[in-house]
Design a protein around this motif. Structure first.
Motif, PDB file in Angstrom:
ATOM      1  N   UNK A 327       7.092 -35.165  17.290  1.00 40.57           N
ATOM      2  CA  UNK A 327       7.865 -34.709  18.529  1.00 40.57           C
ATOM      3  C   UNK A 327       9.230 -34.611  18.176  1.00 40.57           C
ATOM      4  N   UNK A 328       9.694 -33.623  18.948  1.00 38.89           N
ATOM      5  CA  UNK A 328      11.022 -33.473  18.906  1.00 38.89           C
ATOM      6  C   UNK A 328      11.826 -33.241  20.365  1.00 38.89           C
ATOM      7  N   UNK A 329      12.938 -33.887  20.590  1.00 40.65           N
ATOM      8  CA  UNK A 329      13.764 -34.047  21.617  1.00 40.65           C
ATOM      9  C   UNK A 329      15.088 -33.284  21.351  1.00 40.65           C
ATOM     10  N   UNK A 330      15.448 -32.494  22.122  1.00 44.45           N
ATOM     11  CA  UNK A 330      16.696 -31.647  22.266  1.00 44.45           C
ATOM     12  C   UNK A 330      17.486 -31.833  23.383  1.00 44.45           C
ATOM     13  N   UNK A 340      16.837 -31.234  28.735  1.00 44.18           N
ATOM     14  CA  UNK A 340      16.283 -31.839  27.782  1.00 44.18           C
ATOM     15  C   UNK A 340      14.951 -31.230  27.450  1.00 44.18           C
ATOM     16  N   UNK A 341      14.820 -31.000  26.348  1.00 44.54           N
ATOM     17  CA  UNK A 341      13.443 -30.453  26.037  1.00 44.54           C
ATOM     18  C   UNK A 341      12.517 -31.676  25.021  1.00 44.54           C
ATOM     19  N   UNK A 342      11.293 -31.466  25.463  1.00 49.05           N
ATOM     20  CA  UNK A 342      10.540 -32.373  24.422  1.00 49.05           C
ATOM     21  C   UNK A 342       9.251 -31.548  24.366  1.00 49.05           C
ATOM     22  N   UNK A 378       2.213 -25.169  28.094  1.00 51.05           N
ATOM     23  CA  UNK A 378       1.213 -25.804  27.121  1.00 51.05           C
ATOM     24  C   UNK A 378       0.253 -24.579  27.034  1.00 51.05           C
ATOM     25  N   UNK A 379      -0.605 -25.084  25.924  1.00 54.47           N
ATOM     26  CA  UNK A 379      -1.880 -24.039  25.697  1.00 54.47           C
ATOM     27  C   UNK A 379      -2.669 -25.197  24.991  1.00 54.47           C
ATOM     28  N   UNK A 380      -4.068 -25.081  25.301  1.00 56.54           N
ATOM     29  CA  UNK A 380      -4.914 -26.050  24.331  1.00 56.54           C
ATOM     30  C   UNK A 380      -4.809 -25.805  23.053  1.00 56.54           C
ATOM     31  N   UNK A 381      -4.470 -26.691  22.183  1.00 59.93           N
ATOM     32  CA  UNK A 381      -4.247 -26.448  20.745  1.00 59.93           C
ATOM     33  C   UNK A 381      -2.816 -25.907  20.223  1.00 59.93           C
ATOM     34  N   UNK A 382      -2.146 -25.846  21.165  1.00 59.67           N
ATOM     35  CA  UNK A 382      -0.705 -25.284  20.720  1.00 59.67           C
ATOM     36  C   UNK A 382       0.442 -26.220  21.260  1.00 59.67           C
ATOM     37  N   UNK A 383       0.033 -27.358  21.522  1.00 56.18           N
ATOM     38  CA  UNK A 383       1.306 -28.281  21.857  1.00 56.18           C
ATOM     39  C   UNK A 383       1.823 -28.210  23.316  1.00 56.18           C
ATOM     40  N   UNK A 384       2.752 -29.071  23.412  1.00 58.16           N
ATOM     41  CA  UNK A 384       3.284 -29.205  24.869  1.00 58.16           C
ATOM     42  C   UNK A 384       4.969 -28.940  24.839  1.00 58.16           C
ATOM     43  N   UNK A 385       5.546 -28.201  25.861  1.00 60.02           N
ATOM     44  CA  UNK A 385       6.944 -28.134  25.841  1.00 60.02           C
ATOM     45  C   UNK A 385       7.279 -28.623  27.272  1.00 60.02           C
TER      46      UNK A 385
END
Length: 399
Positions: A327-330, A340-342, A378-385
């Motif tokens: 996970x990356x937080x910016x 804030x981006x997670x 977000x997309x299935x299998x592509x993570x979430x932002x």
């Protein structure tokens, strides 16, 4: 366009400062070309020219701070007129030196003194042009009066036009400066009103929640702690439950008193996010990194709390649903907003579909209350932002 006009205004100011010296130089050259080299008064005339040049350099060019002192500048201008009268009445060719008087009157004299200075300069210019005071002859006196009236009228007209133009320019600059100050003050007041409106709107709800937390959660945690402490030899799980109950009681008490979240009590927002991410990594085993862009600065407590709670809720969602490996937080500080981006590399989901949990709804409500926005990609299998953006209201507004 305004910058270009300012540049030209500065250039014209430099040229206006050179006009007296150019006028004196040209008239001196004309004098040298039109008078015999063996003239007995040439040395005296050149001495007056040198003295006039030194007078202008000392009083005007070498001491610009004196320009704001009306008394000093009146003495200076009187000296310029004296040198002009001595030179112009001695030889008409020095009549061109009158431009120095007009330039200095507009530059160093203020109000009625400027018009008096221009009038005296014009009278000396007319006398110089006509070779001095005319003889006692009606025709000569009439010609002298007509030429003098013409020169004075032209000089006073141009001075009046220049004065009006200068005053209009000065007033426009003052209006622009006042408008800029008003815009800045309006932005500050808008930020204050935003916070005040938000706090006024939630005051009753906060008091209600504080009462309920005190009467329910806090009392329950107190009872749990009392019961767990009664165990003679508590096993490890009971000790863990006791610690969690104490943490919950402390958090409930902080909520009742509307204090900031524990990570923000003794740290700034970037450090608080790093602390939250490190604790989350310890609990889940999933690496979480925190990056900051822009220059960090203290923000209003409501803003920092909203972003910290958003980060905590987003990490909680990742732990519950994403099955992510990192996970990356910016945290990004910009001029007017802070974001804030997670982002995670988990399973993702179809954005826009209704969810059973309160997490995304709560995050959106939290940032919207501050006139911010929450976006989820977000997309299935592509993570979430998850991206939260709120106004960068400075901490001073809270004081």
């Amino acid at each position: 366009m305004a910058d270009r006009l300012d540049v030209w205004e500065r250039r014209l100011g430099v040229l206006a400062n050179l006009v007296p010296y150019l006028a004196l130089l040209l008239t001196t050259l004309l004098y040298l070309l039109t008078t015999p080299a063996d003239g007995g008064d040439r040395a005296l005339t050149l001495g007056l020219v040198g003295a006039a040049c030194a007078w202008m350099l000392w009083w005007h060019a070498l001491h610009p701070a004196w320009h704001a002192r009306g008394g000093f500048m009146t003495v200076f201008f009187a000296g310029v007129l004296a040198f002009y009268a001595l030179l112009g009445l001695h030889d008409p060719v020095f009549g061109f030196y009158s431009f120095a008087g007009y330039a200095y009157a507009a530059d160093v004299l203020r109000g009625w003194r400027m018009f008096v200075g221009v009038l005296l300069n014009a009278l000396i210019a007319a006398a110089s042009l006509l070779g001095g005071v005319p003889p006692v002859d009606p025709v000569a006196i009439a010609v002298y009066a007509i030429i003098t009236l013409f020169i004075v009228t032209v000089a006073m007209t141009f001075t009046l036009v220049g004065y009006i133009t200068s005053e209009q320019s000065r007033r426009r600059k003052e209006m622009v400066a006042e408008l800029a100050a008003a815009v800045e003050e309006n932005a500050r007041l808008h930020a204050q009103l935003l916070i005040q409106a938000r706090e006024a709107g939630v005051l009753d709800e906060r008091q209600r929640l504080a009462g309920e937390i005190h009467d329910t959660l806090a009392q329950s945690f107190t009872g749990i702690i009392t019961q767990l402490q009664a165990v003679a030899e508590p096993p490890r799980h009971v000790g863990t439950a006791l610690r969690l109950a104490r943490d919950g009681l402390a958090e409930a008490r902080r909520s009742v008193h509307a204090l900031r979240p524990p990570p923000l009590e003794d740290a700034n927002l970037p450090d608080a996010l790093a602390e939250v991410a490190a604790g989350w990594t310890d609990q889940t085993g999933v690496p979480a990194t925190v990056a900051t862009t822009g220059a960090p600065r203290p923000l209003h407590p409501e803003v920092e709390v909203a972003l910290l709670r958003t980060a905590q809720e987003a990490l909680s969602n990742v732990a519950k649903h994403a099955a992510a490996s990192r996970v990356g937080l910016t945290l990004s500080y910009m001029e007017d907003v802070v974001t804030l981006d997670v982002r995670d590399d988990g399973t993702g989901f179809t954005a826009g579909q209704p969810t059973d949990g309160y997490g995304l709804v709560g995050m959106r409500q939290r940032v919207v209350r501050l006139a911010g926005a929450l976006e989820v990609e977000s997309e299935p299998g592509a993570g979430t932002a998850v991206s939260a953006s709120v106004p960068a209201i400075p901490a001073e507004v809270a004081r």
